[in-house]
Design a protein around this motif. Structure first.
Motif, PDB file in Angstrom:
ATOM      1  N   PRO A 108      62.219  18.953  12.186  1.00 30.03           N
ATOM      2  CA  PRO A 108      63.225  19.642  11.395  1.00 30.03           C
ATOM      3  C   PRO A 108      63.085  20.606  11.078  1.00 30.03           C
ATOM      4  N   LEU A 109      63.494  21.315  11.186  1.00 26.71           N
ATOM      5  CA  LEU A 109      64.928  22.689  11.564  1.00 26.71           C
ATOM      6  C   LEU A 109      64.777  23.810  10.483  1.00 26.71           C
ATOM      7  N   GLU A 110      63.784  25.208   9.772  1.00 22.94           N
ATOM      8  CA  GLU A 110      64.034  25.868   8.730  1.00 22.94           C
ATOM      9  C   GLU A 110      65.185  25.838   9.119  1.00 22.94           C
ATOM     10  N   VAL A 111      66.388  26.346   7.597  1.00 23.74           N
ATOM     11  CA  VAL A 111      67.803  26.544   7.273  1.00 23.74           C
ATOM     12  C   VAL A 111      67.583  28.423   6.158  1.00 23.74           C
ATOM     13  N   TRP A 112      67.147  28.892   6.871  1.00 20.47           N
ATOM     14  CA  TRP A 112      66.991  29.850   5.312  1.00 20.47           C
ATOM     15  C   TRP A 112      68.452  30.668   5.394  1.00 20.47           C
ATOM     16  N   THR A 113      67.985  31.285   3.808  1.00 17.45           N
ATOM     17  CA  THR A 113      69.055  32.210   3.496  1.00 17.45           C
ATOM     18  C   THR A 113      69.175  33.703   3.292  1.00 17.45           C
ATOM     19  N   PRO A 114      70.648  34.664   3.016  1.00 14.70           N
ATOM     20  CA  PRO A 114      70.209  35.646   3.644  1.00 14.70           C
ATOM     21  C   PRO A 114      68.544  36.754   3.245  1.00 14.70           C
ATOM     22  N   ALA A 115      68.685  35.539   1.485  1.00 15.62           N
ATOM     23  CA  ALA A 115      67.713  36.909   0.572  1.00 15.62           C
ATOM     24  C   ALA A 115      66.556  36.050   1.251  1.00 15.62           C
ATOM     25  N   GLU A 116      66.376  35.091   1.838  1.00 23.16           N
ATOM     26  CA  GLU A 116      65.265  34.536   2.153  1.00 23.16           C
ATOM     27  C   GLU A 116      64.358  35.458   3.623  1.00 23.16           C
ATOM     28  N   VAL A 117      65.197  35.774   4.079  1.00 24.41           N
ATOM     29  CA  VAL A 117      65.150  36.603   5.502  1.00 24.41           C
ATOM     30  C   VAL A 117      64.502  37.743   5.043  1.00 24.41           C
ATOM     31  N   GLU A 118      65.576  38.986   4.223  1.00 20.40           N
ATOM     32  CA  GLU A 118      65.647  39.686   4.123  1.00 20.40           C
ATOM     33  C   GLU A 118      64.201  39.805   3.122  1.00 20.40           C
ATOM     34  N   ALA A 119      63.440  38.936   2.564  1.00 22.24           N
ATOM     35  CA  ALA A 119      62.389  39.580   1.841  1.00 22.24           C
ATOM     36  C   ALA A 119      61.427  39.074   3.065  1.00 22.24           C
ATOM     37  N   ALA A 120      61.198  38.343   4.214  1.00 21.48           N
ATOM     38  CA  ALA A 120      60.330  37.948   4.796  1.00 21.48           C
ATOM     39  C   ALA A 120      60.242  39.421   6.128  1.00 21.48           C
ATOM     40  N   LEU A 121      61.186  39.716   6.424  1.00 24.54           N
ATOM     41  CA  LEU A 121      61.669  41.078   6.545  1.00 24.54           C
ATOM     42  C   LEU A 121      61.043  41.705   6.278  1.00 24.54           C
ATOM     43  N   GLU A 122      60.955  42.433   5.033  1.00 27.67           N
ATOM     44  CA  GLU A 122      60.002  43.282   4.233  1.00 27.67           C
ATOM     45  C   GLU A 122      58.652  42.813   3.969  1.00 27.67           C
ATOM     46  N   LYS A 123      58.132  41.981   4.369  1.00 27.91           N
ATOM     47  CA  LYS A 123      56.775  41.625   4.226  1.00 27.91           C
ATOM     48  C   LYS A 123      56.574  41.881   6.019  1.00 27.91           C
ATOM     49  N   GLY A 124      57.222  41.913   6.807  1.00 24.51           N
ATOM     50  CA  GLY A 124      57.177  40.994   8.102  1.00 24.51           C
ATOM     51  C   GLY A 124      56.248  40.223   8.866  1.00 24.51           C
ATOM     52  N   ALA A 161      77.670  38.824   3.451  1.00 23.09           N
ATOM     53  CA  ALA A 161      78.698  38.620   2.804  1.00 23.09           C
ATOM     54  C   ALA A 161      78.262  38.256   2.014  1.00 23.09           C
ATOM     55  N   ALA A 162      76.327  38.560   2.416  1.00 27.20           N
ATOM     56  CA  ALA A 162      75.850  38.790   0.373  1.00 27.20           C
ATOM     57  C   ALA A 162      75.819  40.237   0.787  1.00 27.20           C
ATOM     58  N   LYS A 163      75.972  40.634   1.105  1.00 32.16           N
ATOM     59  CA  LYS A 163      75.736  41.871   0.843  1.00 32.16           C
ATOM     60  C   LYS A 163      74.623  42.796   1.663  1.00 32.16           C
ATOM     61  N   MET A 164      73.762  42.441   2.806  1.00 31.49           N
ATOM     62  CA  MET A 164      72.675  42.306   2.733  1.00 31.49           C
ATOM     63  C   MET A 164      73.061  43.972   3.961  1.00 31.49           C
ATOM     64  N   PRO A 165      71.562  45.002   3.956  1.00 31.91           N
ATOM     65  CA  PRO A 165      72.024  45.806   5.142  1.00 31.91           C
ATOM     66  C   PRO A 165      71.658  45.330   6.423  1.00 31.91           C
ATOM     67  N   TYR A 166      72.967  46.187   7.220  1.00 28.99           N
ATOM     68  CA  TYR A 166      72.481  45.743   8.851  1.00 28.99           C
ATOM     69  C   TYR A 166      72.989  47.277   9.602  1.00 28.99           C
ATOM     70  N   ILE A 167      72.907  47.080  11.003  1.00 32.02           N
ATOM     71  CA  ILE A 167      73.271  48.316  11.678  1.00 32.02           C
ATOM     72  C   ILE A 167      74.330  47.971  12.059  1.00 32.02           C
ATOM     73  N   GLY A 168      75.568  49.020  12.000  1.00 33.95           N
ATOM     74  CA  GLY A 168      77.229  49.151  11.753  1.00 33.95           C
ATOM     75  C   GLY A 168      77.334  50.021  13.239  1.00 33.95           C
ATOM     76  N   THR A 169      78.810  49.801  13.147  1.00 36.11           N
ATOM     77  CA  THR A 169      78.837  51.384  14.432  1.00 36.11           C
ATOM     78  C   THR A 169      79.728  52.122  13.381  1.00 36.11           C
ATOM     79  N   ASP A 170      79.435  53.737  13.526  1.00 43.69           N
ATOM     80  CA  ASP A 170      80.228  54.595  13.368  1.00 43.69           C
ATOM     81  C   ASP A 170      81.390  54.362  13.861  1.00 43.69           C
TER      82      ASP A 170
END
Length: 125
Positions: free
Chosen positions: A10-26, A105-114
């Protein structure tokens, strides 16, 4: 979180919101399996790069209480690399549903290029 049944288990498939929340919590270490060029142009802040072309599960960072979460552009490559990690005995692992395209598409923050300077910049949609 969804569970995808694969040949390696079994492989877990996470939504962007779940990833963002887990990132914030380390709670996760994020691994980008896209090319170096894709990563340089834009990526999830804090992600580590291990391109699919040179992927080696034995060189992934220690999990030390953190789940490894893989992503790519659309989730096809990351699903394959997550399964490779599982086949090498690493668990638990997960990957980002819909990849980086879904992250944006979920409007999550990221590092882009100026585009004026070529320098990295934080993008907060």
């Amino acid at each position: 979180m969804q569970i995808e049944e694969t040949e390696t288990g079994p492989l877990e498939v996470w939504t962007p919101a779940e990833v963002e929340a887990a990132l914030e919590k380390g709670e996760i270490a994020v691994i980008d399996v896209r090319t170096p060029q894709e990563f340089m142009f834009e990526h999830i802040e804090g992600a580590l790069l291990m391109p699919m072309s040179g992927f080696r599960a034995d060189r992934l960072p220690s999990q030390d209480g953190k789940r490894l979460l893989f992503y790519c552009g659309s989730s096809i490559r990351s699903g394959k690399m997550a399964q490779k990690a599982m086949a090498a005995g690493l668990t638990p692992v997960a990957h980002l549903e819909g990849g980086f395209a879904n992250w944006k598409a979920a409007k999550m923050p990221y590092i882009g290029t100026d585009m004026a300077s070529g320098a990295p910049k934080k993008v907060t949609p």
